[in-house]
Design an enzyme around this catalytic site. Structure first.
Site, PDB file in Angstrom:
ATOM      1  N   HIS A  27       0.863  -1.207   0.000  1.00 43.54           N
ATOM      2  CA  HIS A  27       0.000   0.000   0.000  1.00 43.54           C
ATOM      3  C   HIS A  27       0.885   1.238   0.000  1.00 43.54           C
ATOM      4  CE1 HIS A  27      -3.802   2.137   1.610  1.00 43.54           C
ATOM      5  NE2 HIS A  27      -2.923   3.072   1.282  1.00 43.54           N
ATOM      6  N   HIS A  46       1.400   5.428  -1.826  1.00 44.23           N
ATOM      7  CA  HIS A  46       0.969   6.515  -2.715  1.00 44.23           C
ATOM      8  C   HIS A  46       2.208   7.089  -3.379  1.00 44.23           C
ATOM      9  CE1 HIS A  46      -3.116   6.679  -0.981  1.00 44.23           C
ATOM     10  NE2 HIS A  46      -2.496   6.225   0.095  1.00 44.23           N
ATOM     11  N   LYS A  80      -9.374  -0.748  -5.274  1.00 44.29           N
ATOM     12  CA  LYS A  80      -9.368   0.040  -4.038  1.00 44.29           C
ATOM     13  C   LYS A  80     -10.733   0.653  -3.785  1.00 44.29           C
ATOM     14  CE  LYS A  80      -7.830   2.013  -0.362  1.00 44.29           C
ATOM     15  NZ  LYS A  80      -6.752   2.951  -0.137  1.00 44.29           N
ATOM     16  N   HIS A  99     -10.502   1.052   2.342  1.00 42.45           N
ATOM     17  CA  HIS A  99     -10.280   2.127   3.315  1.00 42.45           C
ATOM     18  C   HIS A  99     -11.451   2.040   4.275  1.00 42.45           C
ATOM     19  CE1 HIS A  99      -8.785   6.211   4.593  1.00 42.45           C
ATOM     20  NE2 HIS A  99      -9.954   6.108   5.211  1.00 42.45           N
ATOM     21  N   HIS A 124      -4.454  -0.343   6.192  1.00 44.98           N
ATOM     22  CA  HIS A 124      -4.011   0.453   7.353  1.00 44.98           C
ATOM     23  C   HIS A 124      -4.938   0.290   8.552  1.00 44.98           C
ATOM     24  CE1 HIS A 124      -6.825   3.064   5.298  1.00 44.98           C
ATOM     25  NE2 HIS A 124      -5.948   3.464   4.404  1.00 44.98           N
ATOM     26  N   ASP A 176       1.420   2.816   3.551  1.00 43.29           N
ATOM     27  CA  ASP A 176       0.556   3.989   3.341  1.00 43.29           C
ATOM     28  C   ASP A 176       1.392   5.264   3.278  1.00 43.29           C
ATOM     29  OD1 ASP A 176      -1.775   5.274   2.726  1.00 43.29           O
ATOM     30  OD2 ASP A 176      -2.451   5.472   4.790  1.00 43.29           O
TER      31      ASP A 176
HETATM   32  O1  DOR Z   1      -3.451   9.773   5.421  1.00 43.71           O
HETATM   33  C1  DOR Z   1      -3.839   9.411   4.321  1.00 43.71           C
HETATM   34  N1  DOR Z   1      -3.309   9.914   3.183  1.00 43.71           N
HETATM   35  N2  DOR Z   1      -4.819   8.514   4.250  1.00 43.71           N
HETATM   36  C2  DOR Z   1      -5.381   8.187   3.091  1.00 43.71           C
HETATM   37  O2  DOR Z   1      -6.284   7.396   3.106  1.00 43.71           O
HETATM   38  C3  DOR Z   1      -4.967   8.831   1.834  1.00 43.71           C
HETATM   39  C4  DOR Z   1      -3.609   9.358   1.916  1.00 43.71           C
HETATM   40  C5  DOR Z   1      -3.274  10.309   0.793  1.00 43.71           C
HETATM   41  O3  DOR Z   1      -3.520   9.977  -0.362  1.00 43.71           O
HETATM   42  O4  DOR Z   1      -2.745  11.389   1.083  1.00 43.71           O
HETATM   43 ZN    ZN Z   2      -3.416   5.083   1.520  1.00 37.35          ZN
END
Ligand code: DOR
Ligand code: ZN
Length: 352
Positions: free
Chosen positions: A15, A17, A101, A138, A176, A249
């Site tokens: 997981h 980004h 997702k 989520h 998470h 995450d």
């Molecule tokens: O803290 C987070 N940031 N939680 C999420 O679910 C998305 C993520 C983000 O994309 O910034």
């Molecule tokens: Zn995330």
């Protein structure tokens, strides 16, 4: 001075980004240099909802890699109530999508196109169940009447438990996980059920958000919870139970957008994540369970082979704080746990 070293199989991040454009270029190597594979979240400003968009995004990630890096991005399709199932099936057949997702609409960053009414995605879940592709959830309700610290537990009752019951063979990942209730659900559920656990949820409790002032760099979603929840996560992660595995995450945002009247949710931990996990397992005297959590359980759940390369970590007597990552005139704060880090990656992946 280094006091001990540890060699484990090269891990995967289930997981992460990675964003796009300049941010992608700035953050990618922190993940790609350590992790062999990563499930890349599709919540770009224009969400990745089609095979075409996913192929183009994957190509941008590959183009941004440092030459010679061996790293495989695995893409997740952003679930909307209007998902085109024939396009999605083609994406799975062609190896473009590894997961789907599920964002409750409005729950977090770029989630407005997510799911408002979960029954409306039942046809998509039927297809996923047949294809054997995991649904990554989520797990928070979007309901102003529910206290923000209770949103995961309420989501489990209202949505996750019904999904588990109605799709008994669906691969379900509570992303998470942050609570005692989440850990209990994942531990006890029937059918293929798992959870990812982040470094920050293992290392912070909710006091960190309010420590002698408001701390935007400790703010993420789901928010970090009470100490008893953190302890339950540490027990689950280090238990050896294959239902729990690594998902950072890592969610980069520029400092000026975090240090703001309405700061963005997300903690950027990619450069320190593996060291953080190692430190947690060391503190719990469970270093023997680290490789399973970091490199075996996730691959098995996704039905993929484990990596064959190895990575080395070293522990030193002194603790350190990770420097910010500069990006243009701004920077991204890198997660360092309270008290600092004693572990670090000492040798990048090599053939074992
Ligand atoms: O803290 C987070 N940031 N939680 C999420 O679910 C998305 C993520 C983000 O994309 O910034
Ligand atoms: Zn995330």
């Amino acid at each position: 001075m280094s006091t001990s070293t540890l060699i484990i199989r090269r891990p995967d991040d289930w997981h992460v980004h990675l964003r796009d454009d300049a941010l992608l270029g700035a953050v990618l190597d922190a993940t790609a240099s350590v992790f062999a594979r990563a499930v890349v979240m599709p919540n770009l400003r224009l969400p990745i909802t089609t095979t075409g968009a996913a192929l183009a995004y994957r190509a941008r990630i590959q183009a941004a890699l440092v030459p010679g890096r061996r790293f495989t991005p695995l893409l997740a399709c952003y679930l909307t109530e209007a998902i085109d199932l024939s396009d999605f099936r083609a994406g799975v057949r062609d190896g473009v999508f590894s997961a789907v997702k599920y964002y409750p609409a409005g729950a977090t960053t770029n989630s407005d196109a997510g799911v408002a009414e979960f029954k409306r995605v039942y046809p998509a879940l039927e297809a996923l169940q047949t294809l054997g592709i995991p649904l990554l959830v989520h797990g928070e309700v979007v309901d102003d009447h529910v206290d923000i610290f209770d949103r995961e537990a309420v989501f489990i009752d209202r949505v996750l438990a019904p999904l588990r019951r109605d799709f008994p063979a669906l691969k379900l990942v509570l992303e998470h996980v942050t609570t005692v209730e989440g850990v209990a659900f994942v531990t006890d559920a029937s059918g293929p059920t798992a959870a990812t656990i982040t470094p920050h949820h293992l290392m912070l409790n909710r006091n960190a958000i309010f420590e002698r002032g408001l701390r935007p760099h400790a703010y993420c979603l789901p928010v970090v919870k009470r100490e008893r929840h953190r302890l339950a996560l540490r027990a689950a992660a280090t238990s050896g139970n294959p239902r729990f595995f690594l998902g950072t995450d890592s969610a980069p945002h520029l400092r000026r957008l975090k240090e703001h009247a309405c700061g963005c949710a997300g903690i950027f931990n990619a450069p320190t994540a593996l060291a953080c996990y190692t430190q947690v397992f060391d503190e719990e005297q469970k270093l023997d369970k680290l490789e399973g959590f970091a490199a075996l359980h996730g691959a098995a759940f996704y039905g993929l082979a484990a990596n064959t390369e190895a990575i080395e970590l070293a522990k030193s007597n002194a603790s350190h704080t990770a420097p910010d990552l500069a990006i243009g005139p701004d920077a991204i704060r890198v997660f360092t746990p309270p008290g600092g880090l004693r572990w670090q990656v000492s040798k990048l992946p090599c053939a074992s």
